[in-house]
Design a protein around this motif. Structure first.
Motif, PDB file in Angstrom:
ATOM      1  N   ASN A 164      37.381  -4.722  63.848  1.00  0.00           N
ATOM      2  CA  ASN A 164      36.408  -4.318  63.225  1.00  0.00           C
ATOM      3  C   ASN A 164      35.399  -5.507  63.271  1.00  0.00           C
ATOM      4  OD1 ASN A 164      37.197  -6.353  61.532  1.00  0.00           O
ATOM      5  ND2 ASN A 164      37.002  -4.680  59.465  1.00  0.00           N
ATOM      6  N   GLY A 165      35.353  -7.124  63.416  1.00  0.00           N
ATOM      7  CA  GLY A 165      34.698  -7.559  63.819  1.00  0.00           C
ATOM      8  C   GLY A 165      35.113  -9.485  63.133  1.00  0.00           C
ATOM      9  N   SER A 166      35.915  -9.004  61.685  1.00  0.00           N
ATOM     10  CA  SER A 166      36.157  -9.462  60.877  1.00  0.00           C
ATOM     11  C   SER A 166      37.567 -10.950  61.336  1.00  0.00           C
ATOM     12  CB  SER A 166      36.756  -8.901  59.162  1.00  0.00           C
ATOM     13  OG  SER A 166      38.085  -8.128  60.294  1.00  0.00           O
ATOM     14  N   VAL A 167      37.094 -12.105  60.675  1.00  0.00           N
ATOM     15  CA  VAL A 167      38.173 -12.764  61.190  1.00  0.00           C
ATOM     16  C   VAL A 167      39.834 -12.431  60.375  1.00  0.00           C
ATOM     17  CG1 VAL A 167      37.336 -14.688  60.270  1.00  0.00           C
ATOM     18  CG2 VAL A 167      38.114 -13.823  58.242  1.00  0.00           C
ATOM     19  N   TYR A 168      41.139 -13.152  61.015  1.00  0.00           N
ATOM     20  CA  TYR A 168      42.053 -11.698  61.349  1.00  0.00           C
ATOM     21  C   TYR A 168      43.116 -11.993  60.151  1.00  0.00           C
ATOM     22  CZ  TYR A 168      46.908 -11.066  62.789  1.00  0.00           C
ATOM     23  OH  TYR A 168      47.564 -10.617  62.728  1.00  0.00           O
ATOM     24  N   HIS A 169      43.173 -13.096  59.079  1.00  0.00           N
ATOM     25  CA  HIS A 169      43.664 -12.814  57.980  1.00  0.00           C
ATOM     26  C   HIS A 169      43.078 -12.674  56.842  1.00  0.00           C
ATOM     27  CE1 HIS A 169      45.938 -15.722  60.427  1.00  0.00           C
ATOM     28  NE2 HIS A 169      47.502 -14.768  59.816  1.00  0.00           N
ATOM     29  N   GLN A 224      41.152  -6.901  51.137  1.00  0.00           N
ATOM     30  CA  GLN A 224      42.341  -7.844  50.698  1.00  0.00           C
ATOM     31  C   GLN A 224      43.246  -7.387  51.225  1.00  0.00           C
ATOM     32  OE1 GLN A 224      44.701  -7.150  47.439  1.00  0.00           O
ATOM     33  NE2 GLN A 224      46.000  -8.378  47.461  1.00  0.00           N
ATOM     34  N   LYS A 225      43.847  -8.590  51.884  1.00  0.00           N
ATOM     35  CA  LYS A 225      44.638  -8.361  53.584  1.00  0.00           C
ATOM     36  C   LYS A 225      45.949  -9.365  53.323  1.00  0.00           C
ATOM     37  CE  LYS A 225      45.070  -8.573  58.161  1.00  0.00           C
ATOM     38  NZ  LYS A 225      44.606  -8.738  59.887  1.00  0.00           N
ATOM     39  N   GLY A 244      47.092 -17.701  47.540  1.00  0.00           N
ATOM     40  CA  GLY A 244      47.787 -17.956  47.494  1.00  0.00           C
ATOM     41  C   GLY A 244      48.413 -19.407  47.058  1.00  0.00           C
ATOM     42  N   ILE A 245      49.655 -19.221  47.846  1.00  0.00           N
ATOM     43  CA  ILE A 245      50.588 -20.723  47.010  1.00  0.00           C
ATOM     44  C   ILE A 245      51.152 -21.232  48.746  1.00  0.00           C
ATOM     45  CG2 ILE A 245      52.765 -21.228  46.681  1.00  0.00           C
ATOM     46  CD1 ILE A 245      53.333 -19.285  44.669  1.00  0.00           C
ATOM     47  N   GLY A 246      50.330 -22.830  48.329  1.00  0.00           N
ATOM     48  CA  GLY A 246      50.964 -23.357  49.269  1.00  0.00           C
ATOM     49  C   GLY A 246      49.763 -24.048  50.414  1.00  0.00           C
ATOM     50  N   PRO A 247      49.882 -25.346  50.771  1.00  0.00           N
ATOM     51  CA  PRO A 247      48.361 -25.622  52.147  1.00  0.00           C
ATOM     52  C   PRO A 247      48.268 -24.916  52.987  1.00  0.00           C
ATOM     53  CG  PRO A 247      50.766 -27.476  51.461  1.00  0.00           C
ATOM     54  CD  PRO A 247      51.013 -26.555  50.521  1.00  0.00           C
TER      55      PRO A 247
END
Length: 289
Positions: free
Chosen positions: A13-18, A54-55, A76-79
């Protein structure tokens, strides 16, 4: 320069992956939280909600509070997750997703992390609010980029010497926050200090279950470090990555934490949920003043 499909991945749909977002879905003022459930704890105070998605662990809700548009995003957690979120957010505002080319006129985002943390200093009590004046990167993520322009070598060198930092680990990096956002979030009741950002929750933060630590005295060295008026006040897993990538990409960022534990004296908040709820209202009101 056109960015290859393998480097900037888009959904059908053209949205960024994550993040599953399109440019029109996000505000210029963004609030980061770690926990996806905390997104709703913030947006329940909004006057109106215009979009949510949400993904995986990345939940985003965009709406208005006191007539100001915000997007709240769980990282989420972490760098490593911050690396995903920061790069994809920047792509949404500074890359034309149709032509896959960086825009000539770049946009600047304002990013505030509302989190929880444990104090490393006796005089910073549980239930207080702490603004991260610097992020101390102990996890190595930022070394994947050209970072010379964002380093503060005097403090970094002093920290390496004080801790006898292992040469087998990534060199520590110190990155300043956005003073514009710090000023917005500050009050007579907030503390400030260097926030150390570890790459994990157990060994990297000095916790011992069954595995021995590389340096079992490192936490004490971190607690006792001082450079001029600067000291390390708390330890978590996101701030330095946010600060470093924000500086490199040209965005403003600042992290404010509810202190729910004091590791120096072994205390824990009797009502951590209330402290976080209070910090949310405090931050929203400060950001809309």
């Amino acid at each position: 320069m056109q960015i290859k499909q393998s480097e900037l991945i888009l959904n059908a749909n053209g949205s960024v992956y994550h993040l599953n977002l399109k440019p029109e879905n996000i505000a210029k003022d963004i609030i980061f939280v770690g926990d996806q459930d905390r997104v709703d704890k913030i947006t329940k105070h909004f006057d109106a909600i215009e979009f949510t998605t949400q993904k995986r662990e990345f939940k985003t809700t965009t709406g208005t509070y006191k007539n100001k548009r915000f997007s709240v995003i769980s990282t989420g957690i972490g760098p490593d997750n911050i690396d995903i979120v920061m790069n994809e957010l920047d792509a949404l505002v500074n890359i034309d997703l149709t032509t896959r080319k960086p825009k000539e006129n770049l946009s600047q985002l304002n990013i505030v992390r509302i989190g929880t943390s444990g104090s490393l200093q006796v005089d910073i009590p549980v239930d207080s609010f702490l603004i991260s004046s610097f992020g101390l990167d102990l996890n190595g993520l930022l070394h994947s980029y050209q970072i010379e322009s964002i380093c503060n070598t005097d403090i970094e060198n002093a920290f390496v010497k004080h801790t006898n930092w292992s040469t087998k680990k990534a060199a520590p990096i110190i990155i300043k926050n956005s003073k514009i956002l710090e000023k917005k979030l500050s009050s007579d009741h907030t503390f400030t200090g260097i926030t150390a950002t570890a790459g994990g929750f157990y060994g990297p933060q000095g916790r011992v279950l069954r595995l021995a630590l590389q340096d079992d005295n490192l936490n004490h060295k971190i607690d006792s470090f001082q450079f001029n008026s600067h000291r390390i006040t708390n330890l978590e897993m996101e701030t330095s990555a946010i600060y470093g990538l924000s500086k490199l990409l040209g965005h403003n960022s600042c992290s404010i934490n509810a202190i729910i534990a004091n590791r120096a004296n072994g205390t824990f908040s009797k009502n951590p949920g209330k402290v976080v709820a209070d910090l949310i209202i405090y931050s929203l009101n400060k950001l809309t003043e």
